[in-house]
Design a protein around this motif. Structure first.
Motif, PDB file in Angstrom:
ATOM      1  N   GLU A  63       6.671   8.767   5.019  1.00 33.49           N
ATOM      2  CA  GLU A  63       6.124   7.572   5.668  1.00 33.49           C
ATOM      3  C   GLU A  63       6.179   6.371   4.731  1.00 33.49           C
ATOM      4  O   GLU A  63       6.521   5.249   5.139  1.00 33.49           O
ATOM      5  N   CYS A  64       5.850   6.608   3.460  1.00 29.40           N
ATOM      6  CA  CYS A  64       5.903   5.528   2.466  1.00 29.40           C
ATOM      7  C   CYS A  64       7.325   4.999   2.314  1.00 29.40           C
ATOM      8  O   CYS A  64       7.545   3.785   2.221  1.00 29.40           O
ATOM      9  N   MET A  65       8.308   5.912   2.299  1.00 29.91           N
ATOM     10  CA  MET A  65       9.694   5.494   2.112  1.00 29.91           C
ATOM     11  C   MET A  65      10.188   4.624   3.264  1.00 29.91           C
ATOM     12  O   MET A  65      10.958   3.688   3.069  1.00 29.91           O
ATOM     13  N   VAL A  66       9.739   4.927   4.482  1.00 28.84           N
ATOM     14  CA  VAL A  66      10.120   4.101   5.634  1.00 28.84           C
ATOM     15  C   VAL A  66       9.594   2.683   5.445  1.00 28.84           C
ATOM     16  O   VAL A  66      10.312   1.685   5.653  1.00 28.84           O
ATOM     17  N   LEU A  67       8.338   2.570   5.025  1.00 28.87           N
ATOM     18  CA  LEU A  67       7.728   1.251   4.847  1.00 28.87           C
ATOM     19  C   LEU A  67       8.353   0.508   3.672  1.00 28.87           C
ATOM     20  O   LEU A  67       8.575  -0.712   3.733  1.00 28.87           O
ATOM     21  N   ILE A  68       8.654   1.225   2.592  1.00 30.40           N
ATOM     22  CA  ILE A  68       9.280   0.584   1.436  1.00 30.40           C
ATOM     23  C   ILE A  68      10.672   0.076   1.794  1.00 30.40           C
ATOM     24  O   ILE A  68      11.088  -1.012   1.368  1.00 30.40           O
ATOM     25  N   ALA A  69      11.398   0.847   2.592  1.00 28.48           N
ATOM     26  CA  ALA A  69      12.720   0.396   3.041  1.00 28.48           C
ATOM     27  C   ALA A  69      12.607  -0.882   3.872  1.00 28.48           C
ATOM     28  O   ALA A  69      13.434  -1.795   3.747  1.00 28.48           O
ATOM     29  N   GLU A  70      11.584  -0.962   4.715  1.00 34.54           N
ATOM     30  CA  GLU A  70      11.348  -2.183   5.489  1.00 34.54           C
ATOM     31  C   GLU A  70      11.087  -3.364   4.555  1.00 34.54           C
ATOM     32  O   GLU A  70      11.605  -4.474   4.761  1.00 34.54           O
ATOM     33  N   MET A  71      10.277  -3.142   3.542  1.00 35.95           N
ATOM     34  CA  MET A  71       9.959  -4.191   2.580  1.00 35.95           C
ATOM     35  C   MET A  71      11.213  -4.660   1.847  1.00 35.95           C
ATOM     36  O   MET A  71      11.448  -5.865   1.693  1.00 35.95           O
ATOM     37  N   GLU A  72      12.034  -3.705   1.423  1.00 34.91           N
ATOM     38  CA  GLU A  72      13.268  -4.058   0.714  1.00 34.91           C
ATOM     39  C   GLU A  72      14.224  -4.848   1.610  1.00 34.91           C
ATOM     40  O   GLU A  72      14.847  -5.816   1.167  1.00 34.91           O
ATOM     41  N   ASP A  73      14.322  -4.443   2.871  1.00 35.44           N
ATOM     42  CA  ASP A  73      15.199  -5.165   3.802  1.00 35.44           C
ATOM     43  C   ASP A  73      14.714  -6.604   3.983  1.00 35.44           C
ATOM     44  O   ASP A  73      15.520  -7.550   4.001  1.00 35.44           O
ATOM     45  N   TYR A  74      13.401  -6.763   4.124  1.00 34.99           N
ATOM     46  CA  TYR A  74      12.847  -8.108   4.305  1.00 34.99           C
ATOM     47  C   TYR A  74      13.106  -8.965   3.075  1.00 34.99           C
ATOM     48  O   TYR A  74      13.525 -10.136   3.175  1.00 34.99           O
ATOM     49  N   ALA A 113       0.840  -1.204   0.000  1.00 38.87           N
ATOM     50  CA  ALA A 113       0.000   0.000   0.000  1.00 38.87           C
ATOM     51  C   ALA A 113       0.873   1.253   0.000  1.00 38.87           C
ATOM     52  O   ALA A 113       0.544   2.257  -0.646  1.00 38.87           O
ATOM     53  N   ALA A 114       2.005   1.193   0.697  1.00 36.10           N
ATOM     54  CA  ALA A 114       2.928   2.332   0.707  1.00 36.10           C
ATOM     55  C   ALA A 114       3.545   2.543  -0.668  1.00 36.10           C
ATOM     56  O   ALA A 114       3.702   3.677  -1.128  1.00 36.10           O
TER      57      ALA A 114
END
Length: 408
Positions: free
Chosen positions: A186-197, A169-170
């Motif tokens: 806020e979106c960039m924080v969530l996208i960074a989390e997704m990329e790390d995972y 969604a982000a």
């Protein structure tokens, strides 16, 4: 007083629920419209959109754009977002190289091999809710299902599905044409989390390959060269969004509009064999993809009411696929109406065209067909359970909530 000049305005009241009236005004009065808001051209006619999507002198690379307030902002944001570029922002030959490396799992033959798995998952999900007599379609079914299917394809733990909903969604929100700095951050924080995972999952598969899509993507090579780790993660983010956001939106938007067209809903409930054609029409009527961004590399001239418009090299063009799918010049005077048996609905532009046509189109259609068919067959007297909520997204348009009821 004369009428105000037509303009692209995503803040217009009612735009969230139905942007197509505004698109119709643009298409009629200013079909190649210079938007001061976007510092670019908004194109809304079917023939023009088709031409641009197939035109190799229209680039996907923002680096080809002339400076403007919007372009400068987008470039600044891209500098803050490290990592490789997604396939949708690449031009050939890089685009062709990456596409060849990632396309194998999304061919028609490969996707058809998933049909039994998808049918089984849909059947289990509908069985779980059937006795309740009500549900919220997006949260209970339309989102969890394609996430689970895609996780299973890749060999990634299905338990991560709920987190992927927030992450993707982000990504979808970050693509909007107009977005505040706070929301973007806020979106960039969530996208960074997704990329790390996803990077962790890549390393896990690299150390212990399995018979799944992620392992195949890691091993894929052309002339002995595969995707770099950053390239692979960037494509995985894109594939996750393309793999289930369209399915979720197609099922959600589709049911929302069928509830507003009870005659069409009744036909589908009486004859589920009409579902495949209905899915094509729902994609045309209100699919998620509303705009594709291109940058002109050469001058392009368009005939418009009262003369011609020339798009100059470096100009940004917002290609309105949603508007094109409602063009009466292509679809007839009932273009804004839902007709589940529209004979030429397969010619919609929802999945783009040319070199950048969507890799996940067949997967999205198949999941939607199976899901809608199960809803119509197994939930008697399907009806609205409350008001529909729209997400407010402009580029990837979708409902946020669709309450449903049926005879349990």
């Amino acid at each position: 007083m004369p009428d105000a000049p037509v303009a692209f305005d995503p803040f217009e009241p009612g735009f969230d629920a139905w942007p197509y009236d505004q698109y119709a005004r643009l298409r009629s009065e200013d079909p190649v419209h210079w938007s001061e808001l976007l510092c670019g051209w908004v194109v809304t006619r079917f023939d023009d959109v088709t031409r641009i999507l197939r035109d190799r002198t229209m680039s996907s690379d923002l680096n080809e754009a002339k400076p403007s307030a919007v372009v400068d902002l987008l470039r600044e944001r891209s500098r803050l977002h490290e990592g490789a570029t997604t396939i949708v922002l690449l031009d050939d030959p890089e685009h062709a190289r990456v596409r060849r490396l990632v396309q194998a799992p999304f061919t028609v033959r490969a996707v058809e091999r998933l049909r039994a798995t998808i049918v089984e998952r849909v059947d289990a999900a509908v069985t779980e809710v059937a006795g309740r007599g009500s549900m919220e379609l997006i949260g209970d079914l339309a989102y969890p299902l394609p996430v689970a299917v895609f996780c299973e394809m890749l060999g990634i733990p299905v338990e991560a599905g709920p987190q992927f909903r927030e992450w993707t969604a982000a990504v979808a929100r970050s693509l909007d044409l107009v977005i505040s700095e706070d929301v973007y951050d806020e979106c960039m924080v969530l996208i960074a989390e997704m990329e790390d995972y996803l990077a962790e999952q890549v390393e896990r598969k690299r150390a212990d390959p399995a018979d799944d899509v992620l392992s195949a993507l890691i091993a894929a090579e052309i002339d002995g060269v595969g995707l770099t780790p950053d390239e692979l993660v960037a494509q995985l983010v894109t594939l996750y969004v393309a793999g289930h956001e369209p399915t979720t939106a197609l099922v959600g938007n589709g049911i929302a509009h069928l509830l507003d067209h009870p005659d069409q809903l009744a036909r589908l409930q009486a004859d589920p064999s009409l579902v495949p054609g209905a899915v094509l029409e729902l994609l045309r009527l209100d699919g998620p993809n509303q705009f594709v961004r291109r940058i002109a590399l050469e001058p392009s001239t368009f005939d418009v009411p009262g003369g011609t418009v020339t798009v100059e090299p470096g100009d940004v063009v917002y290609v309105g696929v949603g508007a094109a799918n409602h063009d009466p010049a292509r679809w007839g005077d009932d273009a804004a109406e839902l007709r589940i048996d529209r004979p030429d609905a397969a010619n919609h532009l929802q999945f783009g065209g040319g070199a950048h046509s969507c890799l996940g189109s067949h997967l999205a259609r198949m999941q939607a067909e199976v899901t809608l068919g199960a809803l119509f067959e197994r939930l008697p007297n399907l009806r609205s359970g409350g008001p529909v909520e729209w997400s407010g997204r402009m580029t990837l348009r979708s409902v946020a909530a669709v309450p449903l009821e049926w005879d349990a």
